[in-house]
Design a protein around this motif. Structure first.
Motif, mmCIF file in Angstrom:
data_model
loop_
_atom_site.group_PDB
_atom_site.id
_atom_site.type_symbol
_atom_site.label_atom_id
_atom_site.label_comp_id
_atom_site.label_asym_id
_atom_site.label_seq_id
_atom_site.Cartn_x
_atom_site.Cartn_y
_atom_site.Cartn_z
ATOM 1 N N SER A 1 41.438 40.333 8.601
ATOM 2 C CA SER A 1 41.534 39.451 9.773
ATOM 3 C C SER A 1 41.445 40.194 11.098
ATOM 4 O O SER A 1 41.226 39.573 12.144
ATOM 5 C CB SER A 1 42.844 38.660 9.730
ATOM 6 N N HIS A 2 41.654 41.523 11.106
ATOM 7 C CA HIS A 2 41.506 42.346 12.314
ATOM 8 C C HIS A 2 42.366 41.839 13.471
ATOM 9 O O HIS A 2 41.887 41.655 14.593
ATOM 10 C CB HIS A 2 40.038 42.421 12.754
ATOM 11 N N GLY A 3 43.633 41.575 13.219
ATOM 12 C CA GLY A 3 44.558 41.174 14.279
ATOM 13 C C GLY A 3 44.537 39.701 14.620
ATOM 14 O O GLY A 3 45.248 39.271 15.525
ATOM 15 N N LEU B 1 47.383 41.177 17.184
ATOM 16 C CA LEU B 1 48.692 41.363 16.557
ATOM 17 C C LEU B 1 48.727 42.632 15.711
ATOM 18 O O LEU B 1 47.779 42.918 14.983
ATOM 19 C CB LEU B 1 49.045 40.146 15.685
ATOM 20 N N ASP B 2 49.816 43.384 15.845
ATOM 21 C CA ASP B 2 49.981 44.589 15.038
ATOM 22 C C ASP B 2 50.304 44.205 13.600
ATOM 23 O O ASP B 2 50.687 43.070 13.310
ATOM 24 C CB ASP B 2 51.087 45.472 15.615
ATOM 25 N N SER B 3 50.128 45.173 12.708
ATOM 26 C CA SER B 3 50.282 44.893 11.272
ATOM 27 C C SER B 3 51.707 44.481 10.913
ATOM 28 O O SER B 3 51.915 43.645 10.028
ATOM 29 C CB SER B 3 49.877 46.125 10.453
ATOM 30 N N THR B 4 52.710 45.016 11.623
ATOM 31 C CA THR B 4 54.105 44.675 11.311
ATOM 32 C C THR B 4 54.394 43.203 11.613
ATOM 33 O O THR B 4 54.986 42.491 10.800
ATOM 34 C CB THR B 4 55.066 45.570 12.114
ATOM 35 N N SER B 5 53.960 42.736 12.801
ATOM 36 C CA SER B 5 54.201 41.330 13.180
ATOM 37 C C SER B 5 53.448 40.380 12.258
ATOM 38 O O SER B 5 53.987 39.357 11.828
ATOM 39 C CB SER B 5 53.758 41.104 14.627
ATOM 40 N N ILE C 1 57.098 33.036 19.003
ATOM 41 C CA ILE C 1 55.824 33.747 19.193
ATOM 42 C C ILE C 1 55.921 35.145 18.595
ATOM 43 O O ILE C 1 56.861 35.894 18.883
ATOM 44 C CB ILE C 1 55.459 33.843 20.689
ATOM 45 N N SER C 2 54.939 35.499 17.768
ATOM 46 C CA SER C 2 54.918 36.829 17.150
ATOM 47 C C SER C 2 54.328 37.840 18.138
ATOM 48 O O SER C 2 53.302 37.575 18.765
ATOM 49 C CB SER C 2 54.067 36.812 15.874
#
Length: 371
Positions: A222-224, A190-194, A36-37
């Motif tokens: 995609s906005h997360g 989800l944050d941009s890094t994940s 899971i990210s």
């Protein structure tokens, strides 16, 4: 039949899906909790339940594409294994009928069953197989109040042998007696890094090359929502492979697939209204050399030009709103005046107002506020 008679080849299993033909969203759906990210807090709590095998009723809520359904399915597979999954887990989606009759019939009948489970699965692995079943109600916020009320009593009656997991986007639509019986887990966008690491991993597995600009565009559009960004990536790769010879995936391809207005068009429109475009986007090297419109006719001409290109008014105003509100040099008073007209336009467009007139209205108000 003779022992020496050659046997006919076995027909392939009907349910066996070819990985090449699967959507990437399903192909790369997490198989275990560790896949899971992001969502570190939720994953840490659920990982403890795998060791203790003591699971409470759960309520997963958060925006679409943040991994709610994938998390509970991965947890269920790790608890029961592939052989017991079908008999021990019941998943109902909003597309299934879930009125009070279904709750009293199908869900109640499944909840009262106690099927036998085998700890050692056909794949040779040993699974915990706790002495209860799991019922997953996806998009539970679309259930009627009566159905939720009936579910409350079933959760109490069969708590010893059944666990419920409610999955929803809006926790406020779950009745309080139901929500109070569950452990709540909030899933964040989800944050941009994940998202970036997950998309890069999928691109590596599929042998496609993506630049940092393409990944950045996927994240922004995609906005997360990881599911949406994976779908955009798959569509873009199909588009790039369809040409002869195959081409590279570009940020403009992603914007075209996502239905986003290109930054050049938004920057051009903003410059006409008097918004100074300071830094070009990574994909747009050239800032459009557009002078500020002097009067009504100049703004009207630019609006007609945009409308002719067929872009959605809601999408245009959404991107223009972000550009204006996040602008570093505009004053708070100017931003607040612009925000008011953006809000009015959004309400009017939701009510079915004319798109061209409201883009023109917003353009004139922003032009006036910045003058």
């Amino acid at each position: 039949m003779s022992f020496f008679q050659p046997q006919a080849p076995k027909a392939p299993k009907k349910n066996a899906a070819n990985p090449e033909l699967q959507p990437w969203v399903e192909k790369y759906r997490p198989k275990t909790i560790d896949d899971i990210s992001a969502q570190e807090h939720t994953v840490a709590v659920l990982r403890r339940t795998l060791t203790s095998t003591n699971l409470p009723h759960m309520l997963f809520y958060g925006p679409p594409g943040s991994g709610k359904t994938s998390t509970i399915l991965a947890l269920s597979r790790q608890l029961f294994g592939p052989d017991n999954f079908r008999s021990r887990v019941l998943e109902l989606n909003a597309s299934d009928e879930r009125g009070i009759a279904i709750v009293r019939d199908k869900i109640k009948n499944f909840a009262r069953q106690t099927p036998r489970a085998q700890a050692v699965s056909s794949d040779g692995k040993t699974y915990p197989c706790p002495p209860y079943k799991i019922i997953i109600l996806d998009e539970a916020d679309s259930m009627t109040q009566d159905a939720q009320g009936a579910l409350r009593r079933i959760m109490e009656t069969y708590a010893r042998i059944t666990r419920f997991c409610l999955v929803c986007n809006y926790v406020t639509r779950i009745i309080e007696p139901l929500a109070s019986r569950c452990s709540k887990f909030r899933f964040k966008p989800l944050d941009s890094t994940s998202t970036s690491s997950r998309l890069s991993q999928i691109a590596l597995e599929e042998h496609i090359s993506v630049t940092d600009e393409v990944v950045s565009t996927l994240i922004n559009t995609s906005h997360g929502d990881l599911r949406r960004s994976i779908t955009y990536l798959q569509s873009a790769s199909r588009l790039a492979m369809s040409t002869n010879p195959p081409t590279e995936i570009t940020p403009s391809d992603i914007q075209e697939i996502a239905g986003v207005v290109p930054d050049t068009v938004i920057n051009d429109f903003a410059a006409t209204l008097g918004v100074e475009v300071l830094v070009p986007n990574a994909m747009d090297v050239d800032i459009p050399a557009t002078s500020r419109a002097k009067d009504f006719d100049g703004v009207k001409k630019k609006v007609k030009e945009i409308i002719r290109q067929g872009y959605s008014a809601t999408q245009i105003l959404s991107q223009l709103h972000d550009l204006v509100i996040e602008h570093p040099t505009l004053s708070a008073r100017q931003k607040s005046r612009c925000a008011l007209v953006f809000a009015e336009a959004d309400k009017a467009l939701c009510d079915g107002a004319d798109e061209e007139l409201w883009i023109l209205e917003v353009g004139l108000c922003v032009h006036k506020a910045l003058s």
